[in-house]
Design a protein around this motif. Structure first.
Motif, PDB file in Angstrom:
ATOM      1  N   VAL A  60       0.849  -1.199   0.000  1.00 36.43           N
ATOM      2  CA  VAL A  60       0.000   0.000   0.000  1.00 36.43           C
ATOM      3  C   VAL A  60       0.885   1.250   0.000  1.00 36.43           C
ATOM      4  CG1 VAL A  60      -1.661   1.352   1.358  1.00 36.43           C
ATOM      5  CG2 VAL A  60      -2.017  -1.115   1.056  1.00 36.43           C
ATOM      6  N   ASP A  61       1.944   1.217   0.801  1.00 31.12           N
ATOM      7  CA  ASP A  61       2.852   2.369   0.827  1.00 31.12           C
ATOM      8  C   ASP A  61       3.507   2.597  -0.541  1.00 31.12           C
ATOM      9  OD1 ASP A  61       2.425   3.274   3.393  1.00 31.12           O
ATOM     10  OD2 ASP A  61       3.910   1.933   4.288  1.00 31.12           O
ATOM     11  N   GLN A  63       2.127   2.017  -3.341  1.00 29.66           N
ATOM     12  CA  GLN A  63       1.085   2.586  -4.210  1.00 29.66           C
ATOM     13  C   GLN A  63       0.847   4.069  -3.921  1.00 29.66           C
ATOM     14  OE1 GLN A  63       0.855   0.797  -6.687  1.00 29.66           O
ATOM     15  NE2 GLN A  63      -1.124  -0.229  -6.712  1.00 29.66           N
ATOM     16  N   ALA A  64       1.466   4.558  -2.823  1.00 29.61           N
ATOM     17  CA  ALA A  64       1.269   5.961  -2.448  1.00 29.61           C
ATOM     18  C   ALA A  64       2.331   6.881  -3.036  1.00 29.61           C
ATOM     19  CB  ALA A  64       1.275   6.089  -0.919  1.00 29.61           C
ATOM     20  N   THR A  65       3.325   6.307  -3.704  1.00 32.28           N
ATOM     21  CA  THR A  65       4.390   7.144  -4.257  1.00 32.28           C
ATOM     22  C   THR A  65       4.456   6.990  -5.775  1.00 32.28           C
ATOM     23  OG1 THR A  65       6.067   5.401  -4.177  1.00 32.28           O
ATOM     24  CG2 THR A  65       5.779   6.714  -2.178  1.00 32.28           C
ATOM     25  N   ALA A  66       4.893   8.057  -6.439  1.00 34.13           N
ATOM     26  CA  ALA A  66       4.978   8.026  -7.908  1.00 34.13           C
ATOM     27  C   ALA A  66       5.944   6.937  -8.357  1.00 34.13           C
ATOM     28  CB  ALA A  66       5.423   9.393  -8.428  1.00 34.13           C
ATOM     29  N   PHE A  69       4.309   3.328  -7.533  1.00 31.42           N
ATOM     30  CA  PHE A  69       2.943   3.059  -8.005  1.00 31.42           C
ATOM     31  C   PHE A  69       2.917   2.037  -9.139  1.00 31.42           C
ATOM     32  CE2 PHE A  69      -0.642   3.911 -10.870  1.00 31.42           C
ATOM     33  CZ  PHE A  69      -1.685   3.701  -9.987  1.00 31.42           C
TER      34      PHE A  69
END
Lengths: 406, 406
Positions: A60-61, A63-66, A69
């Motif tokens: 999940v972490d 998926q939170a960054t460019a 992702f």
């Protein structure tokens, strides 16, 4: 008005678990003070293991960054998971990662897989059986309803206490044979010798075995095959379906996969052949868009050293429940099957009316099980209990059984 | 040997995006030093918004405890999400939560939905079109390949610059009409008046419109319908597909839903009728096992106040990319369509060979787009660019275009 897929009209009126839910809800509404113990549907109750939770948070972490992702993944699954699976479970049989197809669970895979076959293909299923095998073929038009609740066009392989739940070879040749071992609903297993009879038959008759091994991790008896590929020649005739649902508590997270040997083919109408693997890939690239990245990372964690340890503890706990359930009903004088290498205990009832037993068990001691009749004609007179409850609830259920009169 | 579903043989040899990937991989292998900018496949690049990430972490933590753990969910989606969706988007049209069916994405829903209709049903699709509409019907046996790349049995609704990409009513009555607005691939929209013509036609002819509104959140022009239910009478003839993929970056997380009006029915062969909603529920309960709980919590967060703010920022950024792409190609002297209320820009090419344009764009300036031909006969001579790249890459692509000779 547009015409509906008329094959749907051949389905039985109500899906087994919906009918159970309806009866339980009715009882609950009329008896709000009663604590119902559910040992019916095969859903797990223990939380996801710590390794899986850690892998989910990490993904999940990402998926939170460019940089981290991930959008659309490959429909057949990420290489990292396909490689992990093949190395952990199937490299020993000579498989490679492009023979593994990741999905959102065995129910989707098994329900959709029949679509690769022509509508004229003959289907054999064991009886009793997980309803999806038959229903998905009925919806495709391969079978029609009969008065006795069976479907015309399906070859039934009876499994009862008379043949010790070992299906006999059919008289008529099927194109597709569904086998599930450890079995749902009977909880029984096949030895290598018993399974080899089917592999030999399928090779000789050019049938395809669709082998559902969703419960393989529950096998504790040495020598019982976990995979059909332990049998010589199975790569020439069998596809295997696996799931993380019952192993690692993924019923609400959704991940499974199917193993399709590279050289397994179907014939085409023009006299050629089509690799089953290519047909499935085409199906999935057209009608599926891949399993969530975060879920695939969670599945990968199940194969790690720590993940395996946690999963073994989970399954040991469920098998302890199964032992208590077996003993509880045996103490009532009932004959019990399964529950040793499987999470399911299969009772032989003293009467030939499993819905009556269902109602009595619910009304007298507030325990929910599954009537054998819901799994097929040969399931009538039997009853399924699952080991997926909590330990406390299972013990309480067994305690309540002492007051149960039948 | 078992016979393959021979309808699969009617499919075109290769799926559009696989062919693109093949050409790009080949170029990349031969030119490892070149930085390729991908404006081809419609995948998002921005990370998941903070509200979604927070909801995911929270839901993962719930799955780690015995109290919070959720196993099998309802196949049609959790009530919390169905209620959120209906209250946020569809209660204004009189819908209730049991008309909303949650899934793992619009591709699965749209690919599988045709299965509810009889094989004899006639299908109409726009041309150019998202390939899944046609391919899923071909796989079901409703259409056969023709020499020109079209399928016999499908009614094509041409959309070109000549009719300003507004499809004309068909001469032959279809049972099923696929419409997608804002449109993929052309990026064009329909006004309420234009869409009403279709709703009126479907009602008069008892056709069902399958309305794909996956891109509705990109609409910025006031008055353009976001949902087909803004049109009077649409509840009597239309099903609507929605997705979180392009709105909130869920391409790798997988969630969508379909809205099926309660009173929408198909006729049955025995002269009765079957509610489309019941047929879909039966399909999903047999062949699907629900969208992951954690993903449904993430989708719920998209509808929150903060989620909406974040999503608007995401989409504004993509629409700014679309503006730059439009201007970049317009400055080359090409005519551009779309890209105002949609993430897709549709170029009219000076030549009638969109794969040649693809190769030139890749070879000369290392930009990947999608040849219009891949979307149908009427797409030939056009080219799709998507606004889903990063801002920096989009600006760089536009800069590179200045050196592009065609």
């Amino acid at each position: 008005m547009a015409l509906a897929n008329h094959f749907y009209q051949n389905l039985a009126g109500s899906y087994l678990f919906s009918e159970i839910a309806k009866r339980v809800n009715k009882y609950s509404a009329e008896n709000p003070d009663k604590k119902i113990i559910r040992l019916g549907i095969g859903d797990v109750t223990k939380p996801l293991p710590p390794s899986v939770i850690a892998a989910l948070h990490k993904a999940v972490d990402e998926q939170a960054t460019a940089e981290g992702f991930r959008g659309y993944g490959p429909e057949q699954g990420y290489d990292f998971l396909r490689e992990t699976i093949v190395n952990d479970c199937f490299a020993q049989f000579g498989f490679e990662k492009d023979e593994i197809f990741v999905s959102d669970g065995a129910k989707s895979d098994i329900g959709n897989f029949q679509e690769l076959f022509d509508i004229s293909c003959k289907v054999a299923i064991t009886d009793p059986v997980y309803p999806v095998y038959a229903d998905s073929n009925v919806m495709a038009g391969r079978a029609e309803a009969q008065k006795d609740g069976r479907f015309q066009g399906i070859i039934y392989l009876s499994c009862t206490s008379e043949n010790n739940f070992v299906p006999e070879l059919p008289k008529e040749r099927p194109d597709i044979i569904y086998l599930c071992y450890p079995n749902n609903p009977t909880g029984t297993v096949l030895t290598k010798e018993q399974l080899k009879i089917w592999v030999d038959y399928a090779r000789a008759n050019e049938s395809i075995i669709l082998f559902d091994s969703a419960y393989e991790a529950f096998i504790r008896t040495p020598g019982i095959p976990h995979s059909i590929y332990e049998i010589e020649g199975a790569k020439e005739c069998a596809v295997e379906f696996r799931s993380y649902s019952k192993i690692a508590g993924f019923t609400g997270l959704r991940c499974g996969y199917v193993v399709i040997p590279r050289n397994l083919s179907l014939k085409t109408k023009n006299g050629g052949s089509a690799a089953l693997r290519d047909l499935w890939l085409r199906r999935q690239t057209t009608k599926y868009n891949g399993t969530p990245y975060v879920v695939q990372r969670a599945a990968q964690a199940v194969h790690g050293e720590q993940g395996k340890k946690e999963v073994k503890e989970l399954i040991d706990a469920y098998l302890l429940n199964a032992k208590h359930i077996r003993e509880g009903f045996a103490n009532m004088g009932l004959t019990v099957y399964g529950g040793v290498d499987a999470p399911y205990v299969w009772l032989k009832l003293p009467i030939n009316d499993s819905w009556k037993f269902f109602d009595e068990l619910l009304n007298q001691v507030n325990i929910v099980g599954t009537p054998g009749q819901g799994f097929g004609l040969c399931g009538e007179g039997y009853f399924r209990l699952t080991a997926f409850g909590s330990y406390e609830n299972t013990l309480e259920a067994v305690e309540r059984l002492k007051k149960f009169k039948f």
